[in-house]
Design a protein around this motif. Structure first.
Motif, PDB file in Angstrom:
ATOM      1  N   HIS A 350      -1.736 -14.675  -4.001  1.00 52.15           N
ATOM      2  CA  HIS A 350      -0.917 -14.082  -2.941  1.00 52.15           C
ATOM      3  C   HIS A 350      -1.692 -12.991  -2.201  1.00 52.15           C
ATOM      4  N   LEU A 351      -2.332 -12.097  -2.943  1.00 47.29           N
ATOM      5  CA  LEU A 351      -3.056 -11.001  -2.295  1.00 47.29           C
ATOM      6  C   LEU A 351      -4.276 -11.491  -1.532  1.00 47.29           C
ATOM      7  N   TYR A 352      -4.895 -12.562  -2.004  1.00 41.77           N
ATOM      8  CA  TYR A 352      -6.021 -13.124  -1.265  1.00 41.77           C
ATOM      9  C   TYR A 352      -5.600 -13.480   0.154  1.00 41.77           C
ATOM     10  N   THR A 353      -4.419 -14.064   0.283  1.00 44.44           N
ATOM     11  CA  THR A 353      -3.900 -14.419   1.609  1.00 44.44           C
ATOM     12  C   THR A 353      -3.428 -13.189   2.379  1.00 44.44           C
ATOM     13  N   GLN A 354      -2.721 -12.302   1.689  1.00 44.39           N
ATOM     14  CA  GLN A 354      -2.118 -11.158   2.375  1.00 44.39           C
ATOM     15  C   GLN A 354      -3.151 -10.127   2.833  1.00 44.39           C
ATOM     16  N   LEU A 355      -4.228  -9.971   2.087  1.00 46.03           N
ATOM     17  CA  LEU A 355      -5.264  -9.036   2.527  1.00 46.03           C
ATOM     18  C   LEU A 355      -5.968  -9.549   3.773  1.00 46.03           C
ATOM     19  N   GLN A 356      -6.040 -10.852   3.931  1.00 49.96           N
ATOM     20  CA  GLN A 356      -6.575 -11.403   5.176  1.00 49.96           C
ATOM     21  C   GLN A 356      -5.632 -11.107   6.343  1.00 49.96           C
ATOM     22  N   ARG A 357      -4.341 -11.187   6.101  1.00 48.56           N
ATOM     23  CA  ARG A 357      -3.371 -10.810   7.134  1.00 48.56           C
ATOM     24  C   ARG A 357      -3.504  -9.329   7.478  1.00 48.56           C
ATOM     25  N   ARG A 358      -3.694  -8.532   6.481  1.00 45.79           N
ATOM     26  CA  ARG A 358      -3.841  -7.086   6.697  1.00 45.79           C
ATOM     27  C   ARG A 358      -5.080  -6.793   7.547  1.00 45.79           C
ATOM     28  N   LEU A 359      -6.163  -7.491   7.259  1.00 47.41           N
ATOM     29  CA  LEU A 359      -7.391  -7.303   8.037  1.00 47.41           C
ATOM     30  C   LEU A 359      -7.203  -7.730   9.488  1.00 47.41           C
ATOM     31  N   ALA A 360      -6.327  -8.706   9.701  1.00 53.99           N
ATOM     32  CA  ALA A 360      -6.067  -9.193  11.055  1.00 53.99           C
ATOM     33  C   ALA A 360      -5.004  -8.364  11.779  1.00 53.99           C
ATOM     34  N   GLY A 361      -4.519  -7.302  11.116  1.00 52.00           N
ATOM     35  CA  GLY A 361      -3.508  -6.458  11.738  1.00 52.00           C
ATOM     36  C   GLY A 361      -2.105  -7.003  11.664  1.00 52.00           C
ATOM     37  N   LYS A 362      -1.880  -8.000  10.796  1.00 57.06           N
ATOM     38  CA  LYS A 362      -0.549  -8.593  10.639  1.00 57.06           C
ATOM     39  C   LYS A 362       0.160  -7.970   9.444  1.00 57.06           C
ATOM     40  N   PRO A 363       1.501  -7.955   9.447  1.00 54.89           N
ATOM     41  CA  PRO A 363       2.231  -7.401   8.300  1.00 54.89           C
ATOM     42  C   PRO A 363       2.072  -8.285   7.069  1.00 54.89           C
ATOM     43  N   VAL A 364       1.993  -7.651   5.891  1.00 53.69           N
ATOM     44  CA  VAL A 364       1.890  -8.421   4.655  1.00 53.69           C
ATOM     45  C   VAL A 364       3.260  -8.968   4.287  1.00 53.69           C
ATOM     46  N   GLN A 365       3.275 -10.108   3.631  1.00 57.81           N
ATOM     47  CA  GLN A 365       4.519 -10.801   3.284  1.00 57.81           C
ATOM     48  C   GLN A 365       4.900 -10.547   1.829  1.00 57.81           C
ATOM     49  N   ASP A 366       6.153 -10.801   1.506  1.00 63.46           N
ATOM     50  CA  ASP A 366       6.654 -10.584   0.158  1.00 63.46           C
ATOM     51  C   ASP A 366       6.071 -11.602  -0.818  1.00 63.46           C
ATOM     52  N   TYR A 367       5.898 -11.150  -2.050  1.00 62.87           N
ATOM     53  CA  TYR A 367       5.476 -12.022  -3.141  1.00 62.87           C
ATOM     54  C   TYR A 367       6.711 -12.525  -3.885  1.00 62.87           C
TER      55      TYR A 367
END
Length: 444
Positions: A350-367
């Protein structure tokens, strides 16, 4: 204290503290993705040099697994997969400066290898796992062994082999506690250790220790304060496991609260004393104590970091926590995600995907935790478990060779996440070959 910094205005710095199942998987995947591109710098910090999958510690303790075939050196893993490894134990945090503080690393001779250091971060992931909780029980620290690290498992194994050799060599009769092992805590670790020891103690004795009768002299006792073994798992699984343990000759004591661990046994709250040469404490879990002193981060009563559904700390969006050290909500059960290897694996993905979203300036999603059931290995004797969630409708009880195959697949999934198909295939073949030319139990 020396501070390691990168050049100003350069990569986004992701620091992962803890190289357990979740932490190492996350560092490996992020390193593969970003490590050689220069845009992101991934650093793994751990107090040990090598990684071993924690659910394997009972096999190391029993001597049924050669640690050399399963250790993953952090430096080599970092080199191969594009992240950095820094050795040391995290002891502090400065959230305003966004730095973690790491204690000096000292070798076995007491010499300092690395000084106290600080590492800057833009995103911090804490994945330091859990420890056993002795609840302040008298005598545990002085007389009981724990299975928290590889060193603990090795220490137990050496003492077990020495106990067998000592009993074989002595001319006097065995003392009441000799060759008796008491395991306090009948969760997965305690149950699996008891079953594994039933097999390996007989293997050790078979290598020429003919003055020891494994059936008469070796005694395994399992002690659990709850009304049944595996109290956190379904009752049917618990009943089946207890039945199999008793068939192996393991003495099972439930509703038995430990009042004190003695030099030669265990005293229960009802006054009974169970003699034992070796006592293993495998009851209760808590996160490391230092988490309660991390610059205002919120923790619960067992030291876990309180996180939101996104795995972000309740007080700091730049800090994530996962695995056993995180108190992650489980809304479907109105509770918290249990401390299991499958949870750490899911959270790393989950964090592997969400940290990429964070780097792209997108909000992180719920686990969202998906419970695929539980499996308990009773060594070569049997494996039992239940499958649920995405694997079966409702709750499907499984036992025998199919359960054993499913149990083995959990470890293979972890290895695949770290190494990929080619290396895992070659390593598995190599282990199969060497197992045919070596004793099936470690004798030293």
């Amino acid at each position: 204290m020396r501070i390691e910094k990168t050049t100003a205005g350069t990569p986004h710095r992701i620091v992962i503290v803890g190289g357990g199942a979740g932490g190492l998987e996350l560092a490996t995947r992020l390193g593969r993705k970003f490590g050689r591109g220069g845009r992101v710098e991934v650093t793994l910090v751990d107090s040990k040099r090598t990684h071993v999958w924690k659910p394997k510690l009972h096999e190391i303790a029993a001597g049924s697994m050669d640690i050399g075939d399963h250790e993953v050196p952090y430096l080599a893993q970092a080199h191969w997969h594009g992240f950095r490894f820094r050795i040391g134990q995290m002891i502090g945090l400065d959230r305003s400066r966004r730095e973690i503080h790491v204690a000096p690393f000292v070798d076995e001779d007491g010499k300092e290898v690395t000084p106290a250091r600080s590492f800057p971060y833009d995103t911090l992931v804490i994945a330091v796992g859990s420890r056993s909780n002795d609840f302040g029980t008298p005598g545990v620290r002085e007389h009981a062994l724990k299975l928290e690290t590889v060193a603990d498992a090795r220490r137990f194994h050496v003492r077990m082999v020495n106990a067998c050799v000592r009993a074989h060599a002595q001319r006097s009769p065995l003392r009441p506690e000799q060759l008796h092992v008491a395991i306090i805590g009948a969760g997965a670790t305690g149950v699996e250790l008891a079953a594994e020891l039933h097999h390996t103690t007989r293997e050790v004795v078979a290598y020429g220790l003919d003055r020891v009768d494994a059936e008469k002299d070796v005694r395994l006792t399992l002690i659990e304060a709850a009304p049944r073994v595996l109290p956190a798992l379904p009752e049917r699984l618990s009943r089946s496991t207890e039945r199999l343990l008793r068939k192996l000759g393991v003495e099972v004591n439930t509703d038995a609260r430990v009042a004190e661990v003695l030099p030669d046994g265990v005293r229960l709250a009802d006054g009974r004393v169970l003699p034992a040469e070796l006592v293993v404490w495998a009851a209760g879990v808590k996160a490391p104590d230092f988490l309660t002193r991390l610059d205002g981060l919120e923790t619960n009563r067992i030291n876990q970091l309180v996180v939101r559904q996104t795995l972000q700390s309740s007080v700091d969006d730049d800090i994530f926590a996962m695995g056993d050290c995180a108190a992650c909500p489980w809304p479907e059960k109105d509770g918290f995600v249990p401390p299991r290897a499958q949870a750490a694996h899911q959270q790393a993905s989950h964090l592997y995907t969400q940290l990429q979203r964070r780097l792209a300036g997108k909000p992180v999603q719920d686990y969202r935790y998906r419970d695929f059931g539980s499996l308990v290995s009773l060594g070569d004797f049997s494996t039992v478990g239940n499958m649920m969630g995405g694997l079966a409708r409702g709750d499907l009880f499984i036992e025998g060779w199919f359960a054993r195959l499913m149990y083995a697949s959990l470890y293979k999934m972890h290895e695949l996440a770290l190494h990929g198909w080619v290396k895992v295939t070659l390593d598995t073949l190599a282990r199969m070959i060497t197992r045919r030319t070596e004793p099936h139990v470690k004798l030293h």
